[in-house]
Scaffold this motif. Sequence first.
Motif, PDB file in Angstrom:
ATOM      1  N   MET A   1      40.283   8.588 -58.618  1.00 35.00           N
ATOM      2  CA  MET A   1      39.235   8.909 -57.643  1.00 35.00           C
ATOM      3  C   MET A   1      38.773   7.646 -56.918  1.00 35.00           C
ATOM      4  N   LYS A   2      38.666   7.751 -55.590  1.00 39.53           N
ATOM      5  CA  LYS A   2      38.192   6.597 -54.809  1.00 39.53           C
ATOM      6  C   LYS A   2      36.794   6.877 -54.261  1.00 39.53           C
ATOM      7  N   ILE A   3      35.880   5.959 -54.563  1.00 43.47           N
ATOM      8  CA  ILE A   3      34.483   6.157 -54.159  1.00 43.47           C
ATOM      9  C   ILE A   3      34.063   5.040 -53.206  1.00 43.47           C
ATOM     10  N   LEU A   4      33.274   5.418 -52.193  1.00 46.67           N
ATOM     11  CA  LEU A   4      32.677   4.427 -51.291  1.00 46.67           C
ATOM     12  C   LEU A   4      31.159   4.547 -51.369  1.00 46.67           C
ATOM     13  N   VAL A   5      30.482   3.407 -51.441  1.00 45.47           N
ATOM     14  CA  VAL A   5      29.016   3.407 -51.372  1.00 45.47           C
ATOM     15  C   VAL A   5      28.613   2.531 -50.197  1.00 45.47           C
ATOM     16  N   CYS A   6      27.729   3.044 -49.335  1.00 49.57           N
ATOM     17  CA  CYS A   6      27.276   2.265 -48.177  1.00 49.57           C
ATOM     18  C   CYS A   6      25.840   1.828 -48.385  1.00 49.57           C
ATOM     19  N   ILE A   7      25.626   0.527 -48.285  1.00 48.46           N
ATOM     20  CA  ILE A   7      24.279   0.004 -48.535  1.00 48.46           C
ATOM     21  C   ILE A   7      23.807  -0.852 -47.366  1.00 48.46           C
ATOM     22  N   LYS A   8      22.501  -0.849 -47.179  1.00 52.91           N
ATOM     23  CA  LYS A   8      21.901  -1.680 -46.152  1.00 52.91           C
ATOM     24  C   LYS A   8      20.974  -2.677 -46.839  1.00 52.91           C
ATOM     25  N   GLN A   9      20.856  -3.843 -46.256  1.00 47.22           N
ATOM     26  CA  GLN A   9      19.881  -4.796 -46.762  1.00 47.22           C
ATOM     27  C   GLN A   9      18.665  -4.742 -45.848  1.00 47.22           C
ATOM     28  N   VAL A  10      17.489  -4.648 -46.436  1.00 47.52           N
ATOM     29  CA  VAL A  10      16.247  -4.478 -45.651  1.00 47.52           C
ATOM     30  C   VAL A  10      15.185  -5.454 -46.143  1.00 47.52           C
ATOM     31  N   PRO A  11      14.174  -5.733 -45.308  1.00 45.89           N
ATOM     32  CA  PRO A  11      13.108  -6.629 -45.766  1.00 45.89           C
ATOM     33  C   PRO A  11      12.195  -5.947 -46.780  1.00 45.89           C
ATOM     34  N   ASP A  12      11.516  -6.747 -47.571  1.00 41.74           N
ATOM     35  CA  ASP A  12      10.473  -6.254 -48.468  1.00 41.74           C
ATOM     36  C   ASP A  12       9.373  -5.637 -47.597  1.00 41.74           C
ATOM     37  N   MET A  13       9.049  -4.382 -47.858  1.00 45.23           N
ATOM     38  CA  MET A  13       8.109  -3.662 -46.982  1.00 45.23           C
ATOM     39  C   MET A  13       6.662  -4.163 -47.113  1.00 45.23           C
ATOM     40  N   ALA A  14       6.382  -4.944 -48.150  1.00 43.45           N
ATOM     41  CA  ALA A  14       5.016  -5.482 -48.272  1.00 43.45           C
ATOM     42  C   ALA A  14       4.835  -6.742 -47.415  1.00 43.45           C
ATOM     43  N   SER A  15       5.863  -7.105 -46.636  1.00 38.52           N
ATOM     44  CA  SER A  15       5.786  -8.310 -45.802  1.00 38.52           C
ATOM     45  C   SER A  15       4.887  -8.071 -44.589  1.00 38.52           C
ATOM     46  N   ARG A  16       4.556  -9.183 -43.939  1.00 41.02           N
ATOM     47  CA  ARG A  16       3.871  -9.094 -42.646  1.00 41.02           C
ATOM     48  C   ARG A  16       4.961  -9.126 -41.568  1.00 41.02           C
ATOM     49  N   PHE A  17       4.948  -8.140 -40.689  1.00 37.70           N
ATOM     50  CA  PHE A  17       6.015  -8.049 -39.686  1.00 37.70           C
ATOM     51  C   PHE A  17       5.530  -8.496 -38.307  1.00 37.70           C
ATOM     52  N   LYS A  18       6.402  -9.291 -37.649  1.00 41.45           N
ATOM     53  CA  LYS A  18       6.129  -9.702 -36.265  1.00 41.45           C
ATOM     54  C   LYS A  18       7.283  -9.218 -35.394  1.00 41.45           C
ATOM     55  N   VAL A  19       6.996  -8.978 -34.136  1.00 41.26           N
ATOM     56  CA  VAL A  19       8.044  -8.517 -33.220  1.00 41.26           C
ATOM     57  C   VAL A  19       8.932  -9.707 -32.842  1.00 41.26           C
ATOM     58  N   ASN A  20      10.227  -9.480 -32.708  1.00 40.12           N
ATOM     59  CA  ASN A  20      11.155 -10.574 -32.381  1.00 40.12           C
ATOM     60  C   ASN A  20      11.075 -10.968 -30.898  1.00 40.12           C
ATOM     61  N   GLY A  21      11.809 -12.030 -30.554  1.00 38.63           N
ATOM     62  CA  GLY A  21      11.772 -12.585 -29.208  1.00 38.63           C
ATOM     63  C   GLY A  21      12.110 -11.592 -28.113  1.00 38.63           C
ATOM     64  N   GLU A  22      13.099 -10.732 -28.380  1.00 42.69           N
ATOM     65  CA  GLU A  22      13.484  -9.779 -27.321  1.00 42.69           C
ATOM     66  C   GLU A  22      12.590  -8.536 -27.305  1.00 42.69           C
ATOM     67  N   GLY A  23      11.639  -8.477 -28.241  1.00 46.25           N
ATOM     68  CA  GLY A  23      10.645  -7.403 -28.200  1.00 46.25           C
ATOM     69  C   GLY A  23      11.150  -6.025 -28.577  1.00 46.25           C
ATOM     70  N   THR A  24      12.215  -5.980 -29.396  1.00 42.74           N
ATOM     71  CA  THR A  24      12.768  -4.671 -29.742  1.00 42.74           C
ATOM     72  C   THR A  24      12.858  -4.405 -31.241  1.00 42.74           C
ATOM     73  N   TRP A  25      12.574  -5.427 -32.063  1.00 42.26           N
ATOM     74  CA  TRP A  25      12.781  -5.258 -33.504  1.00 42.26           C
ATOM     75  C   TRP A  25      11.862  -6.252 -34.213  1.00 42.26           C
ATOM     76  N   TYR A  26      11.937  -6.342 -35.545  1.00 40.95           N
ATOM     77  CA  TYR A  26      11.102  -7.336 -36.230  1.00 40.95           C
ATOM     78  C   TYR A  26      11.819  -8.685 -36.263  1.00 40.95           C
ATOM     79  N   ASP A  27      11.013  -9.730 -36.324  1.00 43.11           N
ATOM     80  CA  ASP A  27      11.519 -11.087 -36.438  1.00 43.11           C
ATOM     81  C   ASP A  27      11.886 -11.331 -37.906  1.00 43.11           C
ATOM     82  N   GLU A  28      13.075 -11.847 -38.157  1.00 40.12           N
ATOM     83  CA  GLU A  28      13.527 -11.999 -39.544  1.00 40.12           C
ATOM     84  C   GLU A  28      12.982 -13.244 -40.246  1.00 40.12           C
ATOM     85  N   THR A  29      12.424 -14.173 -39.465  1.00 38.94           N
ATOM     86  CA  THR A  29      11.955 -15.426 -40.057  1.00 38.94           C
ATOM     87  C   THR A  29      10.962 -15.145 -41.189  1.00 38.94           C
TER      88      THR A  29
END
Lengths: 305, 258
Positions: B1-29
């Motif tokens: 049997m062949k299995i695939l698992v798809c995972i995403k890496q995400v920030p800790d949700m307890a963080s403080r989020f700022k908008v990124n330079g292009e104004g469309t997503w969060y800044d990763e810094t």
Amino acid sequence: MKALLICEYREGKLLDSSYELAAFADKLGAEKAMVLIGNEAAAPRVSAKVYLADAAKYGEYNPDLHKKIVLEAVKRENPDAIVFLHSSYGWDLAPRVAAALKVGQISEITSIKEAKFEVGICNAKLRRIVTPQTEKTVLTIQSGAFSFPGEPQGKPQIEKIELTDAVSPLEFVGYEPPQKKEVDLAKAEVIVSAGRGVGKKENVATIAALAKALGGELGASRPVVDAGWVEHSRQVGTTGQIVAPKLYVACGISGAIQHVAGMKKSEFVVAINKDKDAPIGEVADVLVVADVMQFVPALTAKLQK
Amino acid sequence: MKILVCIKQVPDMASRFKVNGEGTWYDETDLAFRMNEYDEYAVEQAVQLKEQQGNTPDITVLSIGPDRVVEAIKKALAMGCDRGVHIQDNASFRKDPWQIASAIAGFSRDKNFDLIFFGMQSQDRGSGQVGTIVAELLGIPCATTVVGFAFVDGVITAKRELEGGMKAVVKLKLPALITCQLGLNTPRYPTLPNIMKAKKKELLAFPIAEFLKEKELTATASAYPPEKKGKGVVLEGDVNDMVGKLVGILKEKTKVVK
Ligand SMILES: Cc1cc2nc3c(=O)[nH]c(=O)nc-3n(C[C@H](O)[C@H](O)[C@H](O)COP(=O)(O)OP(=O)(O)OC[C@H]3O[C@@H](n4cnc5c(N)ncnc54)[C@H](O)[C@@H]3O)c2cc1C
Ligand SMILES: Nc1ncnc2c1ncn2[C@@H]1O[C@H](COP(=O)(O)O)[C@@H](O)[C@H]1O
């Protein structure tokens, strides 16, 4: 602008949440048509065309067949938007329809801003405006975000849909009822809930002690229940109980929409959280920025005096 | 049997989020990243199934994103996956769910996976679309929001969670795709020996262009912090002061504290 609204139906009944779709379409100023996979007696009381397919034939839950039914209605109606609730039924079916049509989907819309769609990211700590790049779009709307004013009393015009090919690779076996309730939180005047921020199972006793000092019941957020620290009947939220006590105290709970949906009707809300930006702050009458394990014992001691 | 698992890496949700330079997503810094919570259940379910099947199934874990996502892949390998696939994309935050799904389907198409596990949603974007679109693109049946999983005689019995804690029981045959909901199992913590072993496991990398030929179907016009509702009182500072103030407010505003 024309919107095709996909109703929800379970255990032989139209779900009231279906009217939220009509409220959304009205807010958009869109012409409405609806799809119901159910029975004629359950047709929504909305003055619009309702495409009806028989749930006895196509199942209450069968995403492969329901997709075909929605696609048939799309063909007949040619809508600009196909709208679902962001619910266990809607988030399951919507991407299948979007992929089949190869159109963009915007998920869990919380509001309409200047005819554009706003959604949350990162537990609603930021918001985005998402714009479709395709002629048609699939939309899912957040449960509870668009409420239908008053009693619906329109007259649906029914048009039937039948599938010629109704074979499906997925078999719906049936429903399993929720776990038996050990406590009925809906009756409690005060609920003090423990969230993941309490840190460990042993600390739940500290939260329960505050509940006792206030003459209330212990509640919990989902991770605390999933981890087995508190039994499921005390879970507050969309997949637990919906409560409206006089006082709700959220201890170490971030305030995810699925939790808030279960407690936002509380008369007075106190949140204790070390994160000043936690979204629970949006529904809290008082947000105490503190470590829950320092603050709660001190509060309990004071109340016991 | 062949299995695939798809995972995403995400920030800790307890963080403080700022908008990124292009104004469309969060800044990763300054953000700390981890495996998407829902995907931990997906990895655990794949590993449990492998153990139940006499360790014969082979598990590939895949993540799309910049180099940091290799950390999440390594965690999944330490939990028991056999091989990592990093689909490199420094601008994955700009891809819409359709494009992420198209790239995963592009990678999977000739690999004949019997079973594919996803999380039901990502904690940052939370579109809840990617897994289901992949199933549609591959033409395989899919059950979403799964809180119960059993595999017997080639048939999956899955319990989907509905509102209010009700469940819908469905059966599907392989090949199939499952999206995992919180509470499906208890994700294990990688042990030190398993972390060491994971270092020797195969880790492949491909540029996303190899698998993605599709344009986006939705775009972000702007991102911004929520307006402050300002309805509530915020208490900060000394614990005893705050206790005193809170008791005062409760006495005044509720009938619960006298
Ligand atoms: C379909 C679906 C249905 C769901 N149904 C429900 C439901 O019915 N009920 C429910 O609750 N959730 C539900 N969820 C899950 C929900 O999305 C969140 O994951 C969950 O509510 C988070 O619980 P939490 O706030 O306890 O944990 P987290 O989100 O991890 O938040 C913990 C909070 O504690 C704070 N904190 C940490 N340490 C401390 C400390 N020492 N002192 C003070 N504060 C601290 C943090 O700042 C953070 O705000 C559902 C999700 C989905 C997708
Ligand atoms: N960049 C990515 N790489 C790999 N898998 C992903 C990625 N983004 C999303 N997924 C998968 O798709 C699921 C749903 O994500 P979403 O549609 O963004 O809510 C996640 O739980 C993951 O399993």
